[in-house]
Design a protein around this motif. Sequence first.
Motif, PDB file in Angstrom:
ATOM      1  N   LEU A 176       2.665  -6.760  -0.281  1.00  0.00           N
ATOM      2  CA  LEU A 176       1.667  -6.521   0.771  1.00  0.00           C
ATOM      3  C   LEU A 176       0.843  -5.303   0.385  1.00  0.00           C
ATOM      4  O   LEU A 176       1.398  -4.266   0.017  1.00  0.00           O
ATOM      5  CB  LEU A 176       2.339  -6.280   2.123  1.00  0.00           C
ATOM      6  CG  LEU A 176       3.202  -7.415   2.702  1.00  0.00           C
ATOM      7  CD1 LEU A 176       3.826  -6.958   4.012  1.00  0.00           C
ATOM      8  CD2 LEU A 176       2.377  -8.670   2.916  1.00  0.00           C
ATOM      9  N   ILE A 177      -0.476  -5.415   0.486  1.00  0.00           N
ATOM     10  CA  ILE A 177      -1.374  -4.283   0.267  1.00  0.00           C
ATOM     11  C   ILE A 177      -2.039  -3.985   1.605  1.00  0.00           C
ATOM     12  O   ILE A 177      -2.784  -4.804   2.137  1.00  0.00           O
ATOM     13  CB  ILE A 177      -2.418  -4.584  -0.811  1.00  0.00           C
ATOM     14  CG1 ILE A 177      -1.717  -4.896  -2.143  1.00  0.00           C
ATOM     15  CG2 ILE A 177      -3.376  -3.409  -0.974  1.00  0.00           C
ATOM     16  CD1 ILE A 177      -2.666  -5.186  -3.284  1.00  0.00           C
ATOM     17  N   GLN A 178      -1.747  -2.800   2.134  1.00  0.00           N
ATOM     18  CA  GLN A 178      -2.134  -2.459   3.504  1.00  0.00           C
ATOM     19  C   GLN A 178      -2.904  -1.143   3.529  1.00  0.00           C
ATOM     20  O   GLN A 178      -2.517  -0.184   2.866  1.00  0.00           O
ATOM     21  CB  GLN A 178      -0.865  -2.341   4.353  1.00  0.00           C
ATOM     22  CG  GLN A 178      -1.093  -2.111   5.821  1.00  0.00           C
ATOM     23  CD  GLN A 178       0.226  -2.063   6.582  1.00  0.00           C
ATOM     24  OE1 GLN A 178       1.296  -1.958   5.983  1.00  0.00           O
ATOM     25  NE2 GLN A 178       0.156  -2.137   7.890  1.00  0.00           N
ATOM     26  N   PRO A 179      -4.018  -1.075   4.278  1.00  0.00           N
ATOM     27  CA  PRO A 179      -4.730   0.212   4.417  1.00  0.00           C
ATOM     28  C   PRO A 179      -3.803   1.277   4.993  1.00  0.00           C
ATOM     29  O   PRO A 179      -2.995   0.994   5.880  1.00  0.00           O
ATOM     30  CB  PRO A 179      -5.873  -0.124   5.381  1.00  0.00           C
ATOM     31  CG  PRO A 179      -6.077  -1.597   5.241  1.00  0.00           C
ATOM     32  CD  PRO A 179      -4.720  -2.167   4.979  1.00  0.00           C
ATOM     33  N   HIS A 180      -3.945   2.492   4.476  1.00  0.00           N
ATOM     34  CA  HIS A 180      -3.027   3.566   4.879  1.00  0.00           C
ATOM     35  C   HIS A 180      -3.809   4.809   5.285  1.00  0.00           C
ATOM     36  O   HIS A 180      -4.833   5.154   4.683  1.00  0.00           O
ATOM     37  CB  HIS A 180      -2.092   3.921   3.719  1.00  0.00           C
ATOM     38  CG  HIS A 180      -1.110   5.007   4.057  1.00  0.00           C
ATOM     39  ND1 HIS A 180      -0.004   4.793   4.838  1.00  0.00           N
ATOM     40  CD2 HIS A 180      -1.080   6.329   3.717  1.00  0.00           C
ATOM     41  CE1 HIS A 180       0.665   5.922   4.975  1.00  0.00           C
ATOM     42  NE2 HIS A 180       0.027   6.856   4.307  1.00  0.00           N
ATOM     43  N   SER A 181      -3.325   5.458   6.328  1.00  0.00           N
ATOM     44  CA  SER A 181      -3.896   6.730   6.770  1.00  0.00           C
ATOM     45  C   SER A 181      -2.781   7.594   7.331  1.00  0.00           C
ATOM     46  O   SER A 181      -1.958   7.113   8.125  1.00  0.00           O
ATOM     47  CB  SER A 181      -4.978   6.499   7.831  1.00  0.00           C
ATOM     48  OG  SER A 181      -5.423   7.738   8.364  1.00  0.00           O
ATOM     49  N   TRP A 182      -2.751   8.856   6.935  1.00  0.00           N
ATOM     50  CA  TRP A 182      -1.734   9.773   7.432  1.00  0.00           C
ATOM     51  C   TRP A 182      -2.056  10.260   8.838  1.00  0.00           C
ATOM     52  O   TRP A 182      -1.171  10.689   9.560  1.00  0.00           O
ATOM     53  CB  TRP A 182      -1.605  10.972   6.500  1.00  0.00           C
ATOM     54  CG  TRP A 182      -0.812  10.686   5.269  1.00  0.00           C
ATOM     55  CD1 TRP A 182       0.540  10.786   5.102  1.00  0.00           C
ATOM     56  CD2 TRP A 182      -1.319  10.247   4.012  1.00  0.00           C
ATOM     57  NE1 TRP A 182       0.900  10.430   3.839  1.00  0.00           N
ATOM     58  CE2 TRP A 182      -0.230  10.101   3.131  1.00  0.00           C
ATOM     59  CE3 TRP A 182      -2.594   9.959   3.541  1.00  0.00           C
ATOM     60  CZ2 TRP A 182      -0.375   9.693   1.814  1.00  0.00           C
ATOM     61  CZ3 TRP A 182      -2.739   9.547   2.233  1.00  0.00           C
ATOM     62  CH2 TRP A 182      -1.640   9.413   1.378  1.00  0.00           C
TER      63      TRP A 182
ATOM     64  N   GLU B  38       3.297   9.630  -2.683  1.00  0.00           N
ATOM     65  CA  GLU B  38       2.554  10.510  -1.773  1.00  0.00           C
ATOM     66  C   GLU B  38       2.209  11.839  -2.432  1.00  0.00           C
ATOM     67  O   GLU B  38       1.101  12.355  -2.256  1.00  0.00           O
ATOM     68  CB  GLU B  38       3.395  10.732  -0.515  1.00  0.00           C
ATOM     69  CG  GLU B  38       2.708  11.547   0.552  1.00  0.00           C
ATOM     70  CD  GLU B  38       3.529  11.658   1.813  1.00  0.00           C
ATOM     71  OE1 GLU B  38       4.176  12.693   2.017  1.00  0.00           O
ATOM     72  OE2 GLU B  38       3.533  10.694   2.597  1.00  0.00           O
ATOM     73  N   GLU B  39       3.143  12.406  -3.197  1.00  0.00           N
ATOM     74  CA  GLU B  39       2.897  13.699  -3.841  1.00  0.00           C
ATOM     75  C   GLU B  39       1.768  13.607  -4.869  1.00  0.00           C
ATOM     76  O   GLU B  39       1.064  14.580  -5.114  1.00  0.00           O
ATOM     77  CB  GLU B  39       4.183  14.196  -4.512  1.00  0.00           C
ATOM     78  CG  GLU B  39       5.340  14.429  -3.557  1.00  0.00           C
ATOM     79  CD  GLU B  39       5.041  15.522  -2.554  1.00  0.00           C
ATOM     80  OE1 GLU B  39       4.412  16.523  -2.937  1.00  0.00           O
ATOM     81  OE2 GLU B  39       5.408  15.367  -1.380  1.00  0.00           O
ATOM     82  N   THR B  40       1.600  12.438  -5.463  1.00  0.00           N
ATOM     83  CA  THR B  40       0.547  12.250  -6.471  1.00  0.00           C
ATOM     84  C   THR B  40      -0.812  12.015  -5.833  1.00  0.00           C
ATOM     85  O   THR B  40      -1.826  12.551  -6.285  1.00  0.00           O
ATOM     86  CB  THR B  40       0.908  11.055  -7.378  1.00  0.00           C
ATOM     87  OG1 THR B  40       2.187  11.275  -7.979  1.00  0.00           O
ATOM     88  CG2 THR B  40      -0.136  10.876  -8.474  1.00  0.00           C
ATOM     89  N   ILE B  41      -0.841  11.217  -4.761  1.00  0.00           N
ATOM     90  CA  ILE B  41      -2.110  10.776  -4.169  1.00  0.00           C
ATOM     91  C   ILE B  41      -2.751  11.839  -3.289  1.00  0.00           C
ATOM     92  O   ILE B  41      -3.968  12.058  -3.336  1.00  0.00           O
ATOM     93  CB  ILE B  41      -1.889   9.481  -3.369  1.00  0.00           C
ATOM     94  CG1 ILE B  41      -1.387   8.365  -4.279  1.00  0.00           C
ATOM     95  CG2 ILE B  41      -3.168   9.064  -2.660  1.00  0.00           C
ATOM     96  CD1 ILE B  41      -2.334   7.986  -5.374  1.00  0.00           C
ATOM     97  N   MET B  42      -1.953  12.534  -2.485  1.00  0.00           N
ATOM     98  CA  MET B  42      -2.522  13.412  -1.456  1.00  0.00           C
ATOM     99  C   MET B  42      -3.441  14.505  -2.006  1.00  0.00           C
ATOM    100  O   MET B  42      -4.487  14.781  -1.403  1.00  0.00           O
ATOM    101  CB  MET B  42      -1.403  14.025  -0.618  1.00  0.00           C
ATOM    102  CG  MET B  42      -0.719  13.022   0.298  1.00  0.00           C
ATOM    103  SD  MET B  42       0.494  13.750   1.412  1.00  0.00           S
ATOM    104  CE  MET B  42      -0.571  14.601   2.582  1.00  0.00           C
TER     105      MET B  42
END
Length: 487
Positions: free
Chosen positions: A22-28, A84-88
């Motif tokens: 599944l590829i899902q839009p993500h927002s923190w 998360e540590e790489t993308i943020m």
Amino acid sequence: MGEETSHVEKQLSGVHRSAVLLIQPHSWTSRQSQLPVLTIKTTYSKAAMLSLPAGRHVFCLHAHGTLGYHIHLCSKTQFILGDEETIMPYLTKESVRFTEQALAIFRTLSSVVACFSDEQKLPSLRETLEETHCPHSISSSTGRWKHQKVFNSAVYHMVCEALGRKLTPREHFALQALTGDPSLLASDPEISAPTSDTKPSEMWEDSERTDKEIQAAIILQAGFRGHLVRGRLNALKPGTKENLHASKILSDMWLKIQSDADKHAAILLRYIINNSEKKEELYSCLQDESTRITFADYSVSFQGTAHSWGLVFREVLLVPEEMLLVVRVFSPVPNCCLHVVNNDTGEEVKMLPHVYKPNKLGYTFVAEVIKPDIPAGYAKWRMRLISSKEPLPQLSRETPVSTFSVKEFQDYYIPNNKNLICRYCVQVMTDVLGTIQFETSDPYVLIRLSVLDKEKEVAGNIGMGFVVLPVFFFLANKRHNSLGTLA
């Protein structure tokens, strides 16, 4: 034989079960979950193409395979894949479209500065600059005039940020010529006009002005104002003495501004966006703002304890402006709980993405662990604050602490006929921020922990065999704070 057959059947059933991606839009910072943009189910191998519109997108990949899976991603445009540590850290930077829009405005403005005394090129460059910074969605004359005022203030703000100081009268005159805005200072509420430190002569301090003196002052002021207006108008005309003077000043200032064009272009565009009325109608790059974040980490050393409860972190953070804030905790041990308390009201804040508002005393963040397992070796506890804008909340002191002074009372207690288990009187010699925890040997007994001041409850909490007051301010005075626990 029967057991072997059952084991083989289980393996075969696992082989024929579909793997899912599944590829899902993500927002923190969003509370709403979005539907997947792509779903792949296969028992062997499958490929799919995902077409995305222009802009910056953040997706979360959810994969499941009974025996394992291998995912291969490829794209014609550059992308980043990681945890998360790489993308943020990448999302704290401006998007590509934002940078392109900012540089387009900045480069056109720089061209106007470079050709400020060129009678042939300047008119067309001014038109190009207006087309670049003023969105086509703003069609009314009033809307374009308002946007032009915001842009003029943005130029002033950018120049002040680049030079790191207030502008001199000569530099301010040059910027008025560049923007064509004689009221440049008055157009920005954050910018105050320069004041004069000179005092009137002693002979004028206590004397009353005659009608002739007042009339003479009016004539002088009108003449001086006319002189300034004529100077500004002449500065707009290429080739005049005033224009050449302004061009020289602008060229000198622009050397430092162009030394870090990306930074100052971003400052210019960000000011326009933040101070415009209808942001959604400005630029297409604003569609990328939902993916932009800012975050800060606060970490302390985890102190092992032999007790069934321990305090890990307790700090007051000050919120400078209203913002949506997400709090994440990374603990080396399980059973870690974080409390956030509004110090002005004493109420605990819900840990969902929450809109924090500025207050007087800030918010206290308290982390506790229940029955902590002592981690092997050196361990760190970390809290991450995530928001969509800056500045983030700041600690009330320079560095957080992880060691606390503990006063423990332990004994055998039997509730009396009023269901009172125990009662302690606390004399406070100095103002202190405290955390109170109480537990019983019976994990199923209902407990109420109360803090009393002159027999009036000022704070309290209820728990089952275990109860915590995350934050309580003990104020030093002649009165006693009484700590009572009811069963």
